[in-house]
Design a protein around this motif. Structure first.
Motif, short mmCIF file in Angstrom:
data_model
loop_
_atom_site.label_atom_id
_atom_site.label_comp_id
_atom_site.label_asym_id
_atom_site.label_seq_id
_atom_site.Cartn_x
_atom_site.Cartn_y
_atom_site.Cartn_z
N HIS A 27 0.83 -1.21 0.00
CA HIS A 27 0.00 0.00 0.00
C HIS A 27 0.86 1.26 0.00
CE1 HIS A 27 -3.67 -2.27 0.67
NE2 HIS A 27 -3.06 -2.93 1.63
N SER A 28 0.44 2.24 -0.80
CA SER A 28 1.05 3.56 -0.83
C SER A 28 0.03 4.57 -0.32
CB SER A 28 1.49 3.93 -2.25
OG SER A 28 2.56 3.13 -2.68
N LEU A 29 0.29 5.15 0.83
CA LEU A 29 -0.59 6.15 1.42
C LEU A 29 0.23 7.39 1.71
CD1 LEU A 29 -2.51 3.84 3.93
CD2 LEU A 29 -3.25 4.56 1.66
N LEU A 30 -0.08 8.50 1.05
CA LEU A 30 0.68 9.74 1.18
C LEU A 30 -0.16 10.81 1.85
CD1 LEU A 30 2.36 8.17 -0.95
CD2 LEU A 30 2.92 10.37 -1.98
N GLN A 31 0.53 11.70 2.54
CA GLN A 31 -0.12 12.83 3.19
C GLN A 31 0.75 14.06 3.01
OE1 GLN A 31 -0.38 12.02 7.38
NE2 GLN A 31 1.80 11.56 7.59
N PRO A 32 0.15 15.27 3.05
CA PRO A 32 0.95 16.50 2.89
C PRO A 32 2.01 16.60 3.98
CG PRO A 32 -1.40 16.95 2.66
CD PRO A 32 -1.29 15.55 3.16
N PRO B 54 -4.80 4.20 12.54
CA PRO B 54 -5.52 3.48 13.60
C PRO B 54 -5.22 1.98 13.48
CG PRO B 54 -6.96 5.07 12.52
CD PRO B 54 -5.70 5.01 11.72
N GLU B 55 -5.08 1.31 14.60
CA GLU B 55 -4.67 -0.10 14.57
C GLU B 55 -5.63 -0.96 13.77
OE1 GLU B 55 -3.43 -3.69 17.66
OE2 GLU B 55 -3.47 -1.59 18.33
N GLU B 56 -6.94 -0.67 13.86
CA GLU B 56 -7.89 -1.49 13.11
C GLU B 56 -7.71 -1.30 11.60
OE1 GLU B 56 -10.05 2.24 14.64
OE2 GLU B 56 -8.60 0.73 15.36
N ASP B 57 -7.35 -0.06 11.18
CA ASP B 57 -7.09 0.16 9.75
C ASP B 57 -5.82 -0.54 9.30
OD1 ASP B 57 -9.36 1.64 9.45
OD2 ASP B 57 -8.37 3.60 9.53
N ALA B 58 -4.78 -0.51 10.15
CA ALA B 58 -3.52 -1.18 9.80
C ALA B 58 -3.73 -2.67 9.64
CB ALA B 58 -2.47 -0.89 10.86
N LEU B 59 -4.49 -3.28 10.55
CA LEU B 59 -4.74 -4.72 10.47
C LEU B 59 -5.61 -5.06 9.26
CD1 LEU B 59 -5.31 -5.51 14.24
CD2 LEU B 59 -3.26 -5.96 12.87
N ARG B 60 -6.52 -4.17 8.92
CA ARG B 60 -7.37 -4.42 7.76
C ARG B 60 -6.55 -4.31 6.47
NH1 ARG B 60 -12.40 -0.72 5.57
NH2 ARG B 60 -12.91 -2.02 3.79
N LEU B 61 -5.70 -3.29 6.38
CA LEU B 61 -4.88 -3.12 5.19
C LEU B 61 -3.91 -4.28 5.01
CD1 LEU B 61 -4.05 0.69 5.36
CD2 LEU B 61 -5.34 -0.48 3.57
N ARG B 62 -3.52 -4.88 6.13
CA ARG B 62 -2.60 -6.02 6.04
C ARG B 62 -3.25 -7.19 5.31
NH1 ARG B 62 -1.98 -10.43 9.62
NH2 ARG B 62 0.08 -11.43 9.46
N GLN B 63 -4.57 -7.29 5.37
CA GLN B 63 -5.28 -8.38 4.73
C GLN B 63 -5.62 -8.09 3.28
OE1 GLN B 63 -5.59 -11.17 6.43
NE2 GLN B 63 -4.69 -10.18 8.23
N ILE B 64 -5.44 -6.84 2.85
CA ILE B 64 -5.81 -6.45 1.49
C ILE B 64 -4.60 -6.57 0.59
CG2 ILE B 64 -6.66 -4.59 0.02
CD1 ILE B 64 -8.12 -3.48 2.47
N SER B 65 -4.72 -7.33 -0.47
CA SER B 65 -3.63 -7.51 -1.42
C SER B 65 -3.48 -6.27 -2.27
CB SER B 65 -3.89 -8.73 -2.30
OG SER B 65 -2.97 -8.80 -3.36
N ALA B 66 -2.27 -6.11 -2.83
CA ALA B 66 -2.03 -4.99 -3.75
C ALA B 66 -2.74 -5.21 -5.07
CB ALA B 66 -0.54 -4.82 -3.99
N PHE B 67 -3.13 -6.44 -5.34
CA PHE B 67 -3.87 -6.73 -6.59
C PHE B 67 -4.95 -7.75 -6.31
CE2 PHE B 67 -4.42 -9.67 -10.14
CZ PHE B 67 -5.02 -8.80 -11.03
#
Length: 612
Positions: A228-233, A599-612
């Motif tokens: 995952h690529s997540l950018l912020q200002p 947030p920890e719940e978002d991090a754990l959720r993103l861990r389960q989401i594949s890049a494709f």
């Protein structure tokens, strides 16, 4: 033996065998047969893998079409036969081979190899038990050549050593400890009797991200979540070019009494920053002025305070339409309106500097920043473009220059001789953007809406239409990646290593002010993913488009900061930040989101989401 198909090794092999290649059955022709020979069939075969196995697919191809003859079974030898999992693709073989080398599995067992080569199992009884014994004369200190008086025996011994090689010096006598690789995500299991494993009981070890950041995290990706690529200002947007399109920008350190902060330095289109100490830049393409470069220094009061340090005239017929600088800012390549290219050596004009007592390093750098430069002609490139050169990039680490023009052609040149190397064809409009991956030499080209990725040897790796891509990323709810719906205006490489599958390889800027990060998906990965999902994915039909897929990995509109088209992009801070410039002079900084900021719940959720 292994690089037989590449020059100058081919010529060396011919010289060794009196103008002919060795017997066909003894040549390197198959990965499988070489493995069988070295592992079981031939005790004299002690060849180790060379570095090319992990980065250079060309050594497996007979691109020069040498005639190696036929084997005793009447089988012609051409390209190296690859394992089935490589699917007949040398690039795929090298990519997966490198991926295995860099894997955690190898990291955990690296100490076993160290014991065999440099450590406790190199000699003696441990070596015999490990079947790690070589010809006795190859060991360090086993024989003294100077004590051999018989010239025939002496020459025979030297020849034997040269044929079998030399065993490295023994460094460790005790077993080498295993490498400890920290994990970011841990699942805790209770040891209590009758306890039931809770697979959802996952904890995040944030200190481990520091270990994974430099090696296992692709550019512009979240450490710990490389898919995952997540950018912020990372700072306020500012007008750095007085309303003109941004042409070049970089991060600079701004020091005050108490702190040192990163700041942005930018110049408008038609200018290129000169790296190193100071705030100097070249200006070119001035209307009505041909073959001239101006070297400026930033003033303390903005662009109006900039001063001219030196003027360089007579740099060729026609006006200069594009300039490329080497990474070390010592070589400059100019492209003209007449399609010609020239390379120049840049040197500080020390005669124009002040002399006096030696000061500190800071003072020396400050004085160098105010120096003019001299340009010495290195090469006039043979041939050129049919029309103006629109962009030039210098890949000094890889020894080539790449140029694009209004003639819809991308040309590669030898940096050290100016000789033409190859054409990257298939573009249907003028070349608007080119960039080179500093790590592996891959080339990014943008022509109209079409984005392409090439190897430095001219292989088409991937293609996509940036407005309507053939494929979309999976829907991840609030983290879903939407393909850009606006034409691309600029494209740059992220300088990602080729074995990091999850990372983005290209960043594009668009007319609507949006940014998109593209990841490269290989055909084998796509097929396996499709099979797992019960579907199929069609690959591009034309070989000119390459076998890979470019998928939008991260797309974000920057309308709050950039309401105009994007004119400049640059990945900085070792892949952790992105500089964005637009056509009205504004520059913004974007930084990769840190895992602990989620947030920890978002991090754990993103861990389960594949890049494709």
């Amino acid at each position: 033996y292994y690089p037989l198909r590449l020059e100058p090794y081919s010529r060396a092999a011919l010289t060794l065998q009196d103008g002919k290649f060795d017997k066909t059955d003894r040549l390197f022709k198959s990965i499988e047969s070489s493995w069988r020979s070295s592992s079981s069939e031939n005790l004299q075969d002690v060849r180790e893998l060379i570095p090319e196995f992990f980065y250079l697919p060309e050594f497996l191809r007979n691109s020069n079409r040498f005639d190696f003859g036929v084997t005793q079974k009447n089988v012609p030898v051409h390209h190296v036969e690859l394992p089935p999992w490589a699917k007949g693709d040398a690039r795929e073989f090298v990519r997966l081979h490198r991926q295995a080398l860099e894997s955690l599995e190898v990291s955990h067992k690296l100490h076993l190899w160290i014991d065999l080569v440099f450590g406790s199992k190199q000699q003696g009884e441990p070596a015999r038990k490990a079947q790690n014994v070589f010809v006795h004369v190859t060991y360090e200190g086993a024989i003294d050549i100077d004590e051999i008086t018989d010239p025939i025996v002496r020459e025979a011994t030297i020849a034997q050593i040269q044929n079998f090689g030399v065993t490295p010096s023994r460094i460790f006598k005790a077993d080498h400890p295993a490498r400890q690789v920290p994990f970011i995500f841990y699942r805790y299991v209770s040891n209590a009797p009758g306890a039931i494993e809770d697979k959802s009981n996952i904890s995040i070890e944030f200190p481990a991200t520091a270990w994974h950041a430099p090696v296992y995290t692709p550019p512009l990706s979240v450490v710990g979540l490389p898919q995952h690529s997540l950018l912020q200002p990372a700072g306020a947007v500012g007008d750095y070019c007085n309303g003109q399109p941004v042409g070049d920008a970089t991060l600079v350190l701004k020091t005050s009494v108490s702190t040192t902060l990163k700041g942005v330095e930018a110049v408008p289109r038609g200018c290129v920053l000169l790296g190193g100490a100071g705030h100097r830049y070249f200006r070119y393409g001035i209307a009505g002025v041909g073959g001239v470069l101006y070297l400026h220094q930033h003033g303390a009061k903005g662009r109006d305070g900039d001063r001219v340090l030196s003027i360089h005239e007579g740099l060729g017929a026609g006006s200069i339409t594009s300039v490329g600088l080497s990474h070390c800012s010592q070589i400059l390549v100019t492209g003209s309106s007449q399609g010609r290219l020239r390379s120049w050596q840049i040197k500080n004009d020390l005669k124009a500097g002040t002399t006096g007592a030696k000061g500190s390093l800071t003072q020396s750098l400050t004085q160098a920043a105010a120096l003019p430069v001299t340009l010495a002609l290195r090469h006039k490139f043979g041939g050129g473009h049919d029309g103006a050169v629109t962009i030039v990039r210098v890949a000094s680490d890889h020894g080539f220059v790449v140029s694009g023009g209004v003639d819809r052609r991308v040309l590669l040149w030898n940096l050290h001789s100016g000789v033409f190397l190859r054409l990257l064809g298939g573009h249907t409009s003028a070349i608007s953007s080119i960039d080179v991956n500093q790590k592996n030499g891959d080339i990014v080209t943008l022509s109209g809406d079409n984005l392409r990725l090439w190897s430095c040897n001219g292989d088409a790796l991937a293609f996509v239409n940036t407005v309507v891509p053939a494929l979309s990323s999976v829907d991840a709810g609030p983290f879903a990646v939407r393909a850009p719906q606006s034409p691309a205006t600029v494209a740059v490489s992220t300088h990602a290593s080729e074995w990091l599958d999850d990372g983005g390889v290209i960043v594009t800027g668009h007319q609507n002010g949006g940014i998109c990060i593209w990841s490269l998906r290989h055909p084998s990965d796509m097929v396996e993913k499709a099979r797992a999902g019960g579907g199929t994915i069609a690959s591009p039909k034309s070989k000119d488009l390459g076998g890979g897929f470019l998928l939008p990995k991260f797309h974000f509109p920057t309308s709050n900061m950039h309401r105009a088209g994007i004119s400049f992009l640059k990945v900085v801070s070792k892949g952790r930040e992105l500089l964005v410039g637009d056509t009205v002079g504004k520059v913004s900084r974007w930084a990769v989101l840190r895992l602990e900021e989620l947030p920890e719940e978002d991090a754990l959720r993103l861990r389960q989401i594949s890049a494709f």
